[in-house]
Design an enzyme around this catalytic site. Structure first.
Site, PDB file in Angstrom:
ATOM      1  N   GLY A  52       0.912  -1.401   0.043  1.00  0.00           N
ATOM      2  CA  GLY A  52       0.050  -0.072  -0.003  1.00  0.00           C
ATOM      3  C   GLY A  52       0.935   1.256   0.031  1.00  0.00           C
ATOM      4  CB  CYS A  79       5.316  -4.260   0.162  1.00  0.00           C
ATOM      5  SG  CYS A  79       6.157  -2.551  -0.034  1.00  0.00           S
ATOM      6  CE1 TYR A  80       0.887   0.794   5.864  1.00  0.00           C
ATOM      7  CE2 TYR A  80      -0.468  -1.040   5.650  1.00  0.00           C
ATOM      8  CZ  TYR A  80      -0.167   0.067   6.306  1.00  0.00           C
ATOM      9  OH  TYR A  80      -0.920   0.754   7.310  1.00  0.00           O
ATOM     10  CG  HIS A 166       5.432  -5.677  -4.784  1.00  0.00           C
ATOM     11  ND1 HIS A 166       3.985  -5.194  -4.240  1.00  0.00           N
ATOM     12  CD2 HIS A 166       6.188  -4.478  -4.596  1.00  0.00           C
ATOM     13  CE1 HIS A 166       3.903  -4.208  -3.454  1.00  0.00           C
ATOM     14  NE2 HIS A 166       5.126  -3.798  -3.548  1.00  0.00           N
ATOM     15  CD  GLU A 168       2.560  -8.299  -5.659  1.00  0.00           C
ATOM     16  OE1 GLU A 168       3.135  -9.033  -5.203  1.00  0.00           O
ATOM     17  OE2 GLU A 168       2.328  -7.098  -5.443  1.00  0.00           O
ATOM     18  CG  ASP A 225     -18.221 -10.710 -19.872  1.00  0.00           C
ATOM     19  OD1 ASP A 225     -17.093 -11.533 -20.244  1.00  0.00           O
ATOM     20  OD2 ASP A 225     -17.694  -9.461 -19.913  1.00  0.00           O
ATOM     21  CB  SER A 227     -22.238 -15.174 -25.440  1.00  0.00           C
ATOM     22  OG  SER A 227     -22.422 -14.204 -26.136  1.00  0.00           O
ATOM     23  CE  LYS A 363     -14.048 -10.001 -21.738  1.00  0.00           C
ATOM     24  NZ  LYS A 363     -15.183  -9.051 -21.508  1.00  0.00           N
TER      25      LYS A 363
END
Ligand code: XMP
Length: 507
Positions: A52, A79-80, A166, A168, A225, A227, A363
């Site tokens: 953050g 991190c934070y 990080h 990620e 989405d 469909s 998605k």
């Protein structure tokens, strides 16, 4: 069961959730200040505290509910999140004043969190300005960088971890191994696979509709989405009506395609051609927000009429995705950019209950589900298309003539992308009919024609985007085809602006 990610406002929080899911564990993002009750409602097996922008030393720095620690769950602080853990358990954090940002090398990594790394060292991505200078009693440091002697920590019982970097982001190439190690140590069940997700979705929609007895109404647009949602309800054996409102602002051939592709798959499709109604409501309107409002209003009106004609339904199903949920919850650090994208007012005016089975999916996860449901690739891999359609790609007033010109140009651009094998390499491609005209020469004659803009972008989720570096030869071919085949267009330009500062659409 889930991995709960408490969000303290990092720009990467959503990436953490994606990575955890790529490792086949279900993850949810909750605001950092969520109560223990809100957290336990998601049946967590492990907790991740995100990074953050704040400093833990700031007065009023965001903090999780302290009751969290009574749950005795494995925790990973990033991190934070790490700095918070250290401070909470009695260690020391200082404000360095210099922001350690960018690539760093993690050395002397030890302990189970770093098991299995290729060469023992780790290239990592840092983004922080606080540093841990003293460990909490009993804790141990498990990695350092050149500048930072305590870059990772582990609690005495080996159930809590903190990492300064990080894991990620792509700039931490082995970060996924670190996250996988955490899931393994925490004993998280890895059952988030597309086929299990589909089973869960089918079970959820059946349960909510009393085994399919309660009727569901939904709007299909021809996008992936809605469909997939229609197919999910079909596969689950739920009584449904899928209303397709053709507002006359679609791409060439798309209305017919929706019919051709969805009906044979068993979707109970009702098509309404409302193009004249929309076009007359839009006559004389140039302002983009005004156009959006009119289209939204007309859509609600047409949809409501259809709902009445077909008798009562219990539910309104919508293909809302997880990013929309995170955004509309106004989670820390994420702007509410897409609120205008939802068709407002429908559930209230019709008294429906909402059914949003994809509200926890990204998605690409919906695309996986679509594949399992045999949705044809044509729809599955289709670029996003805005609800107001071509109306917001015609600068100024929408007229049948302008629509025709844009549709032809768009069709040339899109089919050329497909022919060249470039369609799947861009997130979204579009043509914009500008309100400007320019002078050209055709043979010996001067011609005054429209300026058409082509735009293609690469993106992960549409929130940010980069203009696509399409080959010059390809752009050259498209421009010649367009100007040759559409005499009203005198000039073609390519948009080289990224988002931000520009948006993807022009209006
Ligand atoms: P922008 O233009 O905001 O677009 O960068 C981000 C994504 O959202 C789509 N978009 C819309 N979708 N109604 C929609 O349903 C809208 O009014 C709308 N405006 C933009 C856009 O196509 C892109 O995928």
């Amino acid at each position: 069961m889930s991995v709960v990610i408490l969000d303290f406002g990092s720009q990467y929080t959503r990436l953490i959730a994606r990575r955890i899911r790529e490792l086949h564990a279900y993850s949810v993002i909750l605001p950092g200040k969520s109560t223990v009750e809100e957290i336990t409602a998601h049946d967590p097996q492990a907790i991740i505290l995100s990074g953050g922008p704040a400093s833990v030393l700031q007065p009023g720095a965001p903090q999780p509910d302290e009751g969290l620690f009574d749950l005795n769950l494995p925790i990973l602080g990033i991190c934070y999140g790490m700095q918070y853990l250290v401070l909470h358990f009695g260690g020391r954090v200082i404000l360095t004043g210099t922001r350690e940002y960018g690539r760093a090398r993690l050395i002397q990594c030890g302990g189970p969190l770093f098991a299995g790394l290729e060469d023992g060292d780790l290239q990592v991505w840092m983004s922080h300005s606080d540093a841990v200078t003293e460990l909490p009693p009993g804790w141990r440091g498990t990695a350092r960088t050149e500048d930072n002697p305590i870059a990772a920590v582990e609690s005495p019982d080996g159930r809590m971890f903190g990492i300064q970097f990080h894991p990620e982001v792509v700039h931490t190439p082995q970060g996924k191994i670190v996250l996988a190690n955490f899931l393994r140590i925490a004993g998280v069940v890895l059952d988030w696979t597309p086929s299990r997700t589909l089973e869960r979705l089918l079970a959820e929609v059946r349960e909510r509709t009393d085994g399919g007895k309660k009727r569901v109404l939904l709007a299909v647009s021809g996008g992936v989405d809605s469909s997939t949602l229609a197919l999910l309800l079909t596969r689950a054996g739920i009584e449904h009506i899928a209303v397709f409102v053709d507002h006359g602002l679609l791409r060439a051939g798309e209305g017919e395609e929706v019919e051709k592709l969805l009906r044979p798959l068993g979707v109970n499709l009702v098509s309404v051609d409302a193009s004249e109604r929309f076009l007359s409501a839009l006559a004389g309107i140039a302002d983009p927000e005004e156009k959006r409002k009119i289209i939204g209003r007309e859509f609600v009106a047409v949809f409501t009429e259809e709902a009445r004609v077909h008798g009562p339904s219990h539910f309104l199903a919508q293909g809302t995705l997880y990013p929309d949920v995170i955004e509309s919850a106004g989670s820390e650090g994420s702007a509410n950019i897409k609120s205008h994208h939802n068709v407002g007012g429908l559930p209230e005016s019709l008294g429906f209950k909402l059914l949003e089975p994809f509200r926890y999916l990204f998605k690409d996860e919906v695309r996986e589900i679509a594949r399992l449901l045999d949705l044809p690739e044509d729809i599955r891999e289709r670029h996003p298309f805005p609800g107001p359609g071509l109306a917001i790609r015609i600068i100024g007033e929408v007229t049948p003539e302008r629509l025709r010109v844009l549709r032809e140009a768009d069709s040339i651009f899109i089919s050329s992308l497909k022919e060249a094998g470039l369609y799947d390499h861009v997130w979204q491609a579009l043509a914009v009919l500008t309100a400007a005209r320019s002078v050209g020469v055709v043979g010996d004659e001067r011609r005054y024609g429209y300026i058409l803009a082509l735009r293609a972008v690469t993106s992960v989720d549409g929130m940010t985007a980069d203009w696509a570096r399409l080959p010059h030869d390809f752009l050259d071919r498209v421009a010649s085809r367009i100007t040759r085949q559409i005499p009203e267009i005198g000039r073609v330009v390519y948009d080289i602006t990224s988002k931000p500062p520009a948006t993807i659409e022009w209006e």
